[in-house]
Design a protein around this motif. Sequence first.
Motif, PDB file in Angstrom:
ATOM      1  N   SER A 162      36.569  33.663  42.264  1.00 17.56           N
ATOM      2  CA  SER A 162      35.101  33.627  42.413  1.00 17.56           C
ATOM      3  C   SER A 162      34.707  33.404  43.862  1.00 17.56           C
ATOM      4  O   SER A 162      33.753  34.002  44.354  1.00 17.56           O
ATOM      5  CB  SER A 162      34.517  32.512  41.526  1.00 17.56           C
ATOM      6  N   LEU A 163      35.446  32.539  44.558  1.00 20.68           N
ATOM      7  CA  LEU A 163      35.175  32.304  45.978  1.00 20.68           C
ATOM      8  C   LEU A 163      35.375  33.588  46.777  1.00 20.68           C
ATOM      9  O   LEU A 163      34.549  33.947  47.624  1.00 20.68           O
ATOM     10  CB  LEU A 163      36.093  31.203  46.504  1.00 20.68           C
ATOM     11  N   LEU A 164      36.458  34.324  46.496  1.00 20.63           N
ATOM     12  CA  LEU A 164      36.720  35.574  47.219  1.00 20.63           C
ATOM     13  C   LEU A 164      35.650  36.616  46.900  1.00 20.63           C
ATOM     14  O   LEU A 164      35.258  37.399  47.773  1.00 20.63           O
ATOM     15  CB  LEU A 164      38.103  36.108  46.861  1.00 20.63           C
ATOM     16  N   GLN A 165      35.154  36.632  45.668  1.00 21.92           N
ATOM     17  CA  GLN A 165      34.075  37.563  45.311  1.00 21.92           C
ATOM     18  C   GLN A 165      32.786  37.208  46.044  1.00 21.92           C
ATOM     19  O   GLN A 165      32.031  38.096  46.462  1.00 21.92           O
ATOM     20  CB  GLN A 165      33.863  37.551  43.802  1.00 21.92           C
ATOM     21  N   THR A 166      32.539  35.909  46.225  1.00 23.87           N
ATOM     22  CA  THR A 166      31.366  35.478  46.997  1.00 23.87           C
ATOM     23  C   THR A 166      31.486  35.956  48.440  1.00 23.87           C
ATOM     24  O   THR A 166      30.514  36.451  49.032  1.00 23.87           O
ATOM     25  CB  THR A 166      31.239  33.940  46.960  1.00 23.87           C
ATOM     26  N   ILE A 167      32.687  35.828  49.012  1.00 28.49           N
ATOM     27  CA  ILE A 167      32.920  36.309  50.379  1.00 28.49           C
ATOM     28  C   ILE A 167      32.718  37.816  50.442  1.00 28.49           C
ATOM     29  O   ILE A 167      32.096  38.340  51.379  1.00 28.49           O
ATOM     30  CB  ILE A 167      34.342  35.925  50.840  1.00 28.49           C
ATOM     31  N   GLU A 168      33.224  38.533  49.445  1.00 22.11           N
ATOM     32  CA  GLU A 168      33.092  39.998  49.410  1.00 22.11           C
ATOM     33  C   GLU A 168      31.623  40.417  49.410  1.00 22.11           C
ATOM     34  O   GLU A 168      31.211  41.286  50.196  1.00 22.11           O
ATOM     35  CB  GLU A 168      33.795  40.535  48.159  1.00 22.11           C
ATOM     36  N   LYS A 169      30.835  39.798  48.538  1.00 30.42           N
ATOM     37  CA  LYS A 169      29.423  40.184  48.427  1.00 30.42           C
ATOM     38  C   LYS A 169      28.651  39.852  49.702  1.00 30.42           C
ATOM     39  O   LYS A 169      27.831  40.647  50.158  1.00 30.42           O
ATOM     40  CB  LYS A 169      28.788  39.482  47.224  1.00 30.42           C
ATOM     41  N   LEU A 170      28.930  38.686  50.281  1.00 30.20           N
ATOM     42  CA  LEU A 170      28.233  38.304  51.509  1.00 30.20           C
ATOM     43  C   LEU A 170      28.619  39.230  52.658  1.00 30.20           C
ATOM     44  O   LEU A 170      27.763  39.618  53.467  1.00 30.20           O
ATOM     45  CB  LEU A 170      28.556  36.849  51.855  1.00 30.20           C
TER      46      LEU A 170
END
Length: 915
Positions: free
Chosen positions: A478-486
């Motif tokens: 989930s943290l990596l997905q947050t980084i991806e979207k940002l």
Amino acid sequence: MEIITTHLEADFDGLASMVAAKKLYPEAHLVLPAGAQSRERAFLAEHPLSFTALSNLNIPDITRLILVDAQHQDRLGTLEKALENQNLSVHIYDHHPLESTNPLLPRADYCKVESVGATITLLCEELQARALTWTPEEATLFAIALYEETGQFGYRNTTPRDFQIGAVLVQTGADLNQVTKYIAPHWTPPQLELFHALLQSAQTLNLGHRRILLITLTWPDYVQDMAPIVQQLAQLHGADAIIAAVAMEGKVQVIGRSRHPDMDMNQITKAFGGGGHTMAAAASIKKLTIVEVEQKIRTLLQEQARTWLPIKRLMTTPVRTVELNTTIKQTERLMTQYEVNALPVVDAKGGFMGLATRESVQKALYHKLTTHPVDHIMLRDIFLATPATPFDEVEQQMIERNQRVVPVLDQDQVVGIFSRTDLLRAMHQALPPQEGDVEPFAGSAPSAPSATPVPAPTLRTSNLHKQLVTRLPPPLQSLLQTIEKLADTQEVAAFLVGGFVRDFLMNLPNFDLDVVIEGDGIRFGKALAQELKAEWTIHERFGTVSIALPKTLNIPQMHHLDIATARTEYYEYPTALPTVERSSIKKDLYRRDFTINALAIRLNRTPGELLDFFGGRRDIKDRIVRVLHSLSFVEDPTRVFRAIRFEQRFGFQISKETQHFIQQAQTMDLFHRLSGIRLGNELIHILEEPEPAKGIQRLSQFKLFPFIHPKLHWKEPAPALFASGEKILGWNEVENAKTGTERWLLYALAWFESLGKTEVIKTWKRLGFPQRTTATVGEFLQAQSPLIRTLNKKHLAPSEIYDLLKPWPKELLLFLMAKAQSKPTIHVAMERIRDYLTTFQHVAITLTGHDLEDMGLPKGPAYRRVLDRIFKAKLDSLVVTQEDEYRLAKTFIQQETASGSHSKSPSVVRKGGGR
């Protein structure tokens, strides 16, 4: 009237999503726009659903259209007429890539289109959010859809959310035997016969750096369900896309499947009056021959191919440039400094003017034109690209013009550079997947014919998205997905780099994540910290942000996350600290110490793409530690110590060439010019390794001891102390698991002790070891002999042992235990240290200064004396219970009162921590 529908020729995801949507819209009718595929029909024959027939619908009466597993009106068949009602309410649930040009999307009152493996995942999540349940039979249908659409959780577009819903479906009664039955059906004899014929007719087109399987065939009989046949052919050939056109019974049936969102099958079939979505579409064509259909498909593919691989996906950015008035000598220095062979020349506003190459610069220097401006020798008549220029065109121009470097301009500004090295890599390697790509087509039937698959090219790049999904815990994903979207929002590229990538490839646990941003890393880091509601620290010099991760993220293995700006660095002189400037990910990786650490995983745009410019993955496979260039140790000699550390940690071997560079660094006398603090940090890291003796022995083999201290050696008793120290530390980790231990300190003392107190203190100060630790070690070296003699006496009370050992750090006591192990004559001392570490240091009394005040003792130094006496009594087992403490306290208070020595109040003493 409300209706729930899906796309033409419904699959299991469409059917299951309709059933799930019915629970959200209980008044709606289930309507199939045009039947279902064969496996789905077989399921419906055994498990009928309550559908409303199209013939029973009055389309103008439809007030709301709920569309699942589709988002395009071309896939509605007759139901598309309902859209003529301008007051129609449209709700959409879909997991396919969002088609921004889709005219239906602006009309939708509600649109839930998200990147998960299956639409049923979205619907099940919605049902959970509304506390709505389903039956075991419905759970089975939902599971069939989920397993089929995600390739049994093996496709790249599978997400943690799909796994979670899969688990819930099994928990709520899904019958996995039924799942297996319907996702692995048998082909009919006509399908098998057609499969063989199509296999023989297949031809491969290479366009836009993609492989397209184009099949055209005239067939005498009509065969239902060509889709699974086409899917199987695509899997066997490993193509990026497949288009099959089969003429049968007066029509040409066209089916297209692709793995990439930019290979738009809908656009191709739409040209024939068909439709679908970007990666799956079909058409039924009348009045055109198979030859005419094939020609038109080829034309459409060639037009599309221009957009598949724009040069912006391959170019290097940002680009180092020089201004017009820069001298040729300065230009040559910049080329050497930044390790490039060409520099774009720009005017004062950054507008492109020409290209300076190393070849022309070297010739100018040979002719002594050092002070002339670079514009005198720059190239002007060269091919220039824009970010959208197709790769094929750039390749052709570079070959025809013999041009080594192509500047990429946006307007007149240089935004990228594409070199001959980039060209060779692109030609040799398969391109990494883009966002929205899926796994190579995999839905095959067990009874499909045994055919020899056409092997896909051997790839040197790979995508690790699937491994990240399956191996990382959901909170970290989930943290990596947050980084991806940002990163997508800020239009920057984000990468995981360094040790995490290395250890991930080696299947070793590592939660020390470092993220590099091609762009403004500080801006990105601040925005990420704000989104995570976390605190952050900025380090302007290196363009980094350190984020303290909140506990709410539920990633206990990680306490912080470092975000860095992609940068390059150069050294003004050997052993100097580097000068840092913003650069590209390739340059950022090039500045690292070893090939195994110069790896990156892309987090956005093409998530999971492994970047390996320097052969790091090969060296991991071959178990080699290798520097990136011949001057690596000249620029930073501490890398020698890191090479040894990684070699011993992983059981690798330093390459012969790298060993030669280590020897060269010694002959250049670089280590004596090295900062003592930097050297000390590397030694501490070696001593913190699980088996530090191997690293120290390797330092000895490379003759590096003299650079630390001329009299330092690796002879007994040091190796024996390391061995016993390892056992003692292992014991301590079991006995005192909750308290940390500075392992390096025990080993450092075992290694340096032979130098004597004075030299140890002097050397440790030079190496920058912690000041307080160094001072304590000096006192300890002087006190250890009498301390051991005292501890080895026959009679010592626990309180006496406590007083003897309390002043010394735990690591020094463990060192004494290690020494005692090899000396039976001081075994008693070791046992007493063991008792102190396991028992005495953890003893505490319940009585406090407040209790003494309540018992009538005036404030003063007597508080400490009384509490100390009670504590020692407890150590010596003279008191056991709280009542014993109170009883003894009253006796001591009477004695203090009688002696009159309780004046002058210190702060009130409270309980805890031993005394």
